[in-house]
Scaffold this active site. Structure first.
Site, mmCIF file in Angstrom:
data_model
loop_
_atom_site.group_PDB
_atom_site.id
_atom_site.type_symbol
_atom_site.label_atom_id
_atom_site.label_comp_id
_atom_site.label_asym_id
_atom_site.label_seq_id
_atom_site.Cartn_x
_atom_site.Cartn_y
_atom_site.Cartn_z
ATOM 1 N N HIS A 85 38.457 42.024 34.200
ATOM 2 C CA HIS A 85 37.893 42.730 35.377
ATOM 3 C C HIS A 85 37.049 44.028 34.776
ATOM 4 C CE1 HIS A 85 37.515 44.277 39.146
ATOM 5 N NE2 HIS A 85 38.210 45.473 38.840
ATOM 6 N N GLY A 127 43.665 43.841 33.387
ATOM 7 C CA GLY A 127 42.606 43.641 32.528
ATOM 8 C C GLY A 127 41.909 42.486 32.485
ATOM 9 N N GLU A 128 42.634 41.428 33.286
ATOM 10 C CA GLU A 128 42.120 40.308 33.634
ATOM 11 C C GLU A 128 41.385 39.908 34.826
ATOM 12 O OE1 GLU A 128 44.342 37.137 31.698
ATOM 13 O OE2 GLU A 128 45.714 38.582 30.892
ATOM 14 N N MET A 129 42.234 39.444 36.066
ATOM 15 C CA MET A 129 41.591 39.235 37.116
ATOM 16 C C MET A 129 41.687 40.387 37.986
ATOM 17 S SD MET A 129 42.713 35.281 37.435
ATOM 18 C CE MET A 129 41.883 34.753 39.086
#
Length: 334
Positions: A85, A127-129
């Site tokens: 993200h 830190g991902e989606m």
């Protein structure tokens, strides 16, 4: 099976390998063929496919499961570490989703025992989606077509994160890759491999590679220390199983990656530092086996590894239902 039981199984298998050599499977070989997936609930799988490709499960409305586990690219993103993200650099290389149902656990450190448990992690990881489970469910509940499909599959109108992850996992369980040329050889087609590829396979076995890379996934069934003979040097902060177990003995122990479709899943290792198969074979030979493969030996092993590419998942891309006026708006730059 509990996480501790799974780890105990992995340890037992590793111990048996150390004591008796690599386990033996089909055709008297340490590697067994992959079989096609058997779909028992097509409605659940179809729903999971839509969710796998739906970027609205992310805060940005841009990142889907397929972003980092691209089914057009061997189930990976072919990056050293993934992009999360707001263009954040991920901490670790994205492992392939292909044949992931054959793993003893999910993630490099095995912190998720099942595919369903893994599926919920990236959605809520900032830190991902970058979303939350509550927001992802709110998005789905705002879309009538999803409400109807969840009701048809689960028999109730309330959408939960447990149902979301169960559906995604059901779809991922179908992402197996049978019918590689090596599988054809295992099943009796002795013309499926060339002389060089067979020589590479014999080198692979004789050198000790099958102590860790065995079974139908050619890996994925144990945790092993990276750097047995000499330390592996990296700037990547990941330390493996110790992050889960908090036991010093598990420092730098990672889940052994599957070698199925390995020609498609570059770059290699948890830090993505090995750019090519040749690089990976060279490093693994030195730090795991204490062996320096010659250029010719390396090339033969690489030739064998390329025979492990199986039939890739093939299906019609899902048409995702449109958002409504009530659907929470994406925030791609927050």
């Amino acid at each position: 099976m509990s996480m501790r039981a799974a780890v105990s199984f992995a340890a037992l298998l590793a111990a048996s390998v150390a004591t008796f050599g690599a386990p033996v499977f089909a055709a008297g070989e340490p590697i067994s063929p992959i079989e096609p997936a058997k779909i028992t609930n097509p409605g659940l799988v179809e729903l999971g496919k839509k969710l796998y490709f739906d970027p609205r499960l992310s805060k940005s409305g841009f990142i889907s499961c397929n972003s980092c586990h691209n089914l057009s690219m061997g189930g990976t993103d072919n990056l050293k570490t993934s992009i999360g993200h707001n263009w954040q650099q991920g901490p670790i290389n994205s492992p392939t989703v292909l044949n992931s149902s054959l793993n003893v656990a999910q993630f490099w450190d095995g912190r998720a025992l099942t595919l369903q448990e893994q599926a919920g992690g990236p959605i809520a990881n900032p830190g991902e989606m970058g979303s939350t489970h509550a927001l992802a469910v709110e998005v789905l509940r705002s879309i009538p077509e999803y409400q109807k499909e969840f009701a048809e599959v689960f028999g109730e109108t309330t959408i939960t994160i447990e149902e979301v992850t169960k559906a995604i996992a059901a779809f991922e369980e179908t992402l197996v890759t049978p019918n590689s040329r090596f599988d054809q050889w295992l099943k009796g087609d002795k013309k499926a491999l060339t002389t060089v590829e067979l020589e590479g396979y014999e080198l692979f076995k004789d050198s000790g590679c099958t102590a860790c890379h065995n079974g139908s996934a050619v890996g994925g069934n144990t945790f092993q220390k990276m750097g047995v003979v000499e330390p592996y040097k990296t700037n990547n902060p990941a330390e493996g199983r110790i992050a889960v177990t908090k036991e010093e003995a598990d420092r730098f122990n990672f889940k052994v990656p599957t070698l199925r479709n390995v020609a498609l899943t570059y770059p290699y290792f948890h830090d993505g530092e090995a750019a090519t198969l040749s690089d990976a074979v060279d490093v693994m030979g030195r730090i795991q086996l204490g062996k320096k493969f010659s250029t010719d030996e390396n090339a033969k092993i690489v030739a064998f590894l390329k025979t492990l590419t199986g039939d890739q998942p093939s299906f019609a891309l899902p048409i995702l239902p449109p958002s409504t006026d009530k659907t929470p708006k994406p925030h791609p730059f927050d």
